[in-house]
Scaffold this active site. Structure first.
Site, PDB file in Angstrom:
ATOM      1  CB  CYS A 157      20.078  56.108 -11.594  1.00 34.06           C
ATOM      2  SG  CYS A 157      19.920  57.232 -13.185  1.00 34.06           S
ATOM      3  CG  HIS A 203      16.360  54.628 -14.837  1.00 29.57           C
ATOM      4  ND1 HIS A 203      17.042  55.188 -13.670  1.00 29.57           N
ATOM      5  CD2 HIS A 203      16.203  53.284 -14.717  1.00 29.57           C
ATOM      6  CE1 HIS A 203      17.263  54.000 -12.823  1.00 29.57           C
ATOM      7  NE2 HIS A 203      16.901  53.137 -13.336  1.00 29.57           N
TER       8      HIS A 203
END
Length: 1034
Positions: free
Chosen positions: A454, A841
């Site tokens: 990510c 994240h």
């Protein structure tokens, strides 16, 4: 004159003589002509056009009609009246039948000549009624095609409201009566062209009148499901399938398969006729609809229909494989029918006798697509022979024919067979198809998480949303160079043009991953961004040096005065390996990264003893913004020594970065949370001003002045002297506390202004009074980074007064440096969700610029203009400041206008619309989701050209560049593969459905995590609010 013309065209004079007289008659149209003469000429032209004996007479009729109708419009209105039109449509003209296509051509021509006259409205009303009557009479394809052409040009003639629904239904039924009697290729092409015109008209009506679509489709099903033995619908109905939105598969298939009123005999007929549509040469998506219906019937366990249809049509589908124009769709349907028909070998053995002949034909037909098709076909045959083994007498000649072709492994064959059986179909098949059918409503493409990637996905999306950078990357001619820029160009092309909802950037990941980044591990996105930009920069510099060396070898004299980075043509017209389509004159050999992201900082150190100044200019590609000590230590003393946040500048390389992350593991107990306070939150301009604020170097950080030859108390200042096109700001949220030996994330909320001004100082010329031998500032060294982070401002008032006087004296000596307040607008934000750098994240927000030139958003422009008019920026030119949004624009945002869709949220595979309010409020709603990397784009108002700003003729490309052939071919190829992958993905989901947990997911929902478990760690803002334990970065 009409008598002369009539006698002339029917005389025996030569064609040149006739054309000369006709030319005179046409030229006479500009002169005065009586109404009686006009009416006579109009009558004659109608007779010539409608009843002319040859093409010449018809041509003369059209020429004279157009000339006199143009100059004598009133008389033509009287002639071409609604009564005249009604007579043509109902009674014909003389011996000419009313169904003759020539009448429609004549009316079409007259409408074009009459379009600007008021009387045409009455004619439109008449035609609206008559065309409905005409389609109910089932006209032939030729007449229906002429009618469709006229209605496409004059949409005012199409029936409206309820009549529109009836018109579409009758037009669909008319198509079902189109019989092809052509025996020659030319006649067949004409027939297909006529059908296409009619189906295109229906498509246009469906688009403008969506209420007509569903009744039209119901009519289609009523026709193809008819069991009347005296009526066989035309295959031309297949031309409509390509215009039916694929998104309707779910609704229509479920409606058909679950409708108790649809008898099995009718469903069998309908399915058989849809399979016949595979023969239509221009039909698209027929295979998709056929397979969807087959799966839908399996889901509701209507196996009798499936068995009957398969045995009845399997040979016909196989025969379609002989025709290249339809074979791909036929193979998809054939594969599904054979692989799902697993209870008996009957269907496969019906086609076994034809396999060898087809293989031999594919090997020798010379088509470029035949080899790939042959591989797919032989894989299917291997699967079927594996399923129904034990017939060597039937299979020996097949095995001999395909022995040199790849054979799939046993595990793959088992997987294909298991996921294709009818018993694998479930009611979730349609939602699976829909999920892979295309992009989200944003029209943007997501990036598949390849396993903790990510950090890369968020950076790629932010760079892609940098409009000017993206356009320049896509416009580069890289001549097949195997470099990272080439892979980035291909990735950008896919993001812009692929049909996939999400693209997997595997090749780019392998090429751009820093060597010290372990695949599958959490990494820092800012470190990746610096490495990527530095890599792109160094690659281009290397290519420039090679090109320069090549030029010097060719013509040393011609290139002696040129900069080594200048791009010129080489011997033989060969292009440079890195050549943009649009180059900026006088770019001084700067690389694309320097031109787009490069700025300059001037660092000055003034000895407070002798007032000598040492200055140094250095480039930067991003600014690393530290938090003020008071802001990061609420309720406690600031950390000292190495634990303090550095206030550094990154120069496009990892080594130049002032933030070094410890890759050790983080224990939950080592995380420090910042308690809530009532103090106003920091803003991005606050951090920029802190970064640029003067610093006192004293005690252990004292400055060695060469003029004084000793350590002295000094003041250090940093100024931006060249503003980048895109300003990258990294908030230093991760710090290591050496005193406590813990690693922590600063969770402070930082207000992000959509608009701000950056102070840019024009560089002043060096003066003799400055020490030219002072040691230069070494920002790259760890010691200087540590010194740079310290702000040891004296607390004594006398020292402050002394510093102020010294500064004023210095400014009087050297003069004030001119300051320009450069406006910037927010382009994108990378968010980090989590409590440490080792977990969490990354996702990003991007400004969705819809303008063709990608320039400043109107709301931003007005805000900048208003600030200039109000003089808001004048008092604070030397500091970074946020710009307010005008009240009218704020009201528009609150009212839910277009601004609510001006921002996009990129969360790996998902791309959704969002608003700037969501960007600003994300940390308030999810405390662990904080802004990490921000990109601002420089704006230039009319008449301004800041710091040699880059104009549309230089850096800013006004439109997306056309795709180069190599990129276009790659995308076209991948889009073709994507259509084939949809079926495989649907089968895989059907295979996994029975083993999944019992949970109901509404149609269209997509709350599965992408590969790599891409949900945020505890933060929730980036991926749906998960609160799982030990969830690492993704």
């Amino acid at each position: 004159m009409d008598k002369i013309l009539e006698g002339l065209v029917s005389s025996n004079h030569s064609v040149p003589v006739k054309k000369g007289v006709v030319k005179k008659v046409v030229e006479a149209a500009e002169k005065e002509v009586t109404e009686e003469q006009c009416q006579a000429l109009y009558t004659l032209t109608a007779r010539l056009i409608l009843l002319g004996e040859d093409a010449f007479q018809k041509q003369v009729g059209f020429q004279v009609l157009e000339a006199y109708a143009r100059y004598h419009r009133t008389e033509f209105e009287h002639f071409f009246s609604k009564d005249f039109v009604l007579g043509l449509l109902q009674q014909g003209y003389g011996q000419l039948d009313r169904k003759d296509p020539v009448i429609m051509d004549y009316i079409h021509c007259c409408l074009r000549l009459l379009i600007s006259c008021p009387s045409v409205l009455e004619i439109f009303s008449v035609i609206q009624v008559e065309v409905l009557r005409m389609v109910c009479e089932r006209p032939e394809p030729a007449l229906c095609a002429r009618l469709s052409t006229m209605l496409s040009d004059f949409v005012q003639c199409i029936p409206r409201d309820k009549s529109a629904i009836l018109f579409c239904q009758q037009l669909v039924r008319t198509i079902s009566y189109f019989n092809c009697t052509a025996s020659q290729e030319r006649e067949l092409k004409e027939y297909v062209r006529q059908v296409t015109k009619v189906s295109t008209l229906l498509q246009n009506i469906w688009k403008t009148e969506p209420a007509t679509l569903l009744p039209s489709l119901q009519e289609v099903f009523a026709i193809i499901s008819s069991t009347d033995p005296s009526f066989e619908p035309s295959i031309a109905l297949a031309s409509l399938v390509q215009y039916i939105p694929l998104q309707m598969i779910t609704v229509l298939i479920k409606s058909l398969t679950s409708d108790q009123n649809v008898k099995d005999a009718s469903m069998t007929k309908a399915l058989c006729r849809m399979i016949d549509w595979l023969s239509w040469p221009l039909a698209q998506h027929v295979d998709t609809w056929v397979i969807a219906l087959l799966k839908g019937l399996a889901a509701v366990q209507k196996f009798t229909i499936l068995i009957d249809v398969t045995l009845l049509k399997i040979e016909l589908v196989f025969n379609r494989l002989w025709y290249p124009i339809v074979r791909q769709g036929a193979l998809v349907v054939l594969s599904h029918m054979l692989l799902s028909f697993q209870h008996s070998l009957e269907a496969f053995h019906l086609v076994v006798p034809h396999v060898v002949h087809l293989v031999q034909s594919l090997r020798t037909d010379g088509l470029s697509t035949s080899n790939a098709f042959l591989l797919q076909f032989t894989e299917l045959i291997h699967c079927m022979m594996y399923q129904y083994s034990g017939f060597p007498d039937l299979y020996d000649h097949i095995i001999e024919a395909i022995k040199d072709l790849p054979k799939p492994g046993e595990e793959k064959i088992k997987l294909i067979l298991n996921q294709s059986a009818w018993t694998s179909q479930s009611n979730s098949f349609a939602s699976g198809l829909l999920r892979h059918a295309g992009k989200s409503e944003t029209g943007k493409t997501g990036l598949v998480n390849l396993g903790n990637t990510c950090y890369m996905n968020s950076i790629i999306q932010t760079l892609f949303m940098a409009t000017d950078f993206r356009r320049h990357v896509l416009s580069l001619h890289l001549n097949g160079a195997n470099i990272v820029m080439k892979k980035l160009q291909l990735l950008f092309a896919f993001l812009a043009h692929t049909q996939r909802a999400a693209y997997a950037p595997r090749n780019f990941f392998e090429a751009s991953r820093p060597p010290w980044f372990n695949a599958g591990s959490q990494q820092d996105c800012s470190e990746y961004l610096r490495f990527l930009l530095d890599r792109l920069h160094e690659e281009e510099k290397t290519l420039q040096v090679l090109e320069s060396a090549k030029l010097k070898v060719v013509s040393p004299d011609a290139t002696a005065s040129k900069h080594p980075g200048d791009q010129t043509s080489t011997e033989g017209g060969e292009e440079s390996p890195l050549t943009p389509v649009v180059t900026k004159p006088g770019n001084d050999g700067r690389t694309l990264i320097e031109r787009m992201f490069g700025g300059k900082l001037s660092t000055g150190i003034r000895c407070m003893q002798c007032n000598s100044v040492s200055k140094k200019e250095e480039p930067f590609t991003d600014l690393s913004l530290a938090f003020c000590p008071s802001a990061t230590s609420h309720g406690g003393p600031p950390t000292e020594g190495p634990s303090e946040e550095p206030k550094g500048v990154c120069q496009g390389s990892v080594n130049g970065g002032s933030e070094v992350l410890d890759q050790g593991s983080v224990k939950p107990s080592s995380v420090q949370f910042v308690p809530q306070t009532n103090e106003p939150p920091l803003s991005v301009p606050d951090l920029v001003n802190y970064f640029l604020a003067p610093e006192i170097l004293d005690e252990e950080n004292a400055y060695f002045c060469e003029k004084c030859s000793s350590l002295q108390r000094a003041e250090r200042t940093m100024k931006v002297v060249a503003a980048p096109e895109y300003l990258i700001l990294t908030l230093l949220r991760f710090s290591y506390d050496a005193k406590c030996h813990i690693r922590r994330k600063i969770l402070d909320n930082v207000t992000i202004p959509p608009l701000m001004r950056l102070p840019v100082h024009a560089p002043s010329p060096p003066r003799k009074s400055f020490s030219s031998t002072s040691s230069p500032l070494q920002v790259d060294s760890p010691e200087s980074s540590e010194n740079l982070a310290k702000k040891l401002k004296p607390s004594q008032k006398d020292e402050e007064e002394e510093e102020r006087i010294d500064r004023e004296e210095e400014m009087n000596r050297e003069g004030e440096m001119p300051v320009q307040s450069v406006p910037y607008v927010l382009s994108s934000v990378v968010m980090h969700s989590g409590i440490s750098s080792e977990s969490g994240h990354y996702y990003s927000y991007g400004h969705n610029i819809n303008g063709t030139d990608g320039t400043q958003h109107p709301a931003n422009y007005f805000a900048l203009e208003e600030d200039l008019e109000n003089g808001q920026a004048e008092p604070s030119l030397s500091v970074c400041s946020a710009l307010s949004t005008p009240p009218k624009q704020a009201e528009a945002r609150l009212s839910g206008g277009q601004e609510a869709r001006d921002w996009l949220l990129f969360n790996d595979s998902r791309v959704t619309f969002t608003s700037f309010q969501s960007v600003q409020n994300i940390t308030n709603r999810f405390p662990k989701d904080t802004a990490y990397v921000l990109i601002y784009r420089k704006q230039e108002l009319t008449g301004q050209n800041i710091n040699g700003g880059l104009t549309a003729n230089g850096m800013k490309l006004n439109a997306e560049p056309p795709l180069q052939k190599e990129l276009l071919d790659a995308i076209t190829k991948d889009n073709t593969l994507y259509l084939q992958e949809q079926e495989l993905n649907a089968r895989t989901q059907a295979l996994q459905a029975p083993s999944s947990s019992c949970s109901f997911r509404p149609n269209g929902s997509d709350d599965n995590d992408p590969p790599g478990s891409c949900g945020p760690s505890g933060g929730g803002g980036g991926g749906g609010g998960f609160n799982t334990i030990s969830r690492l970065v993704f």
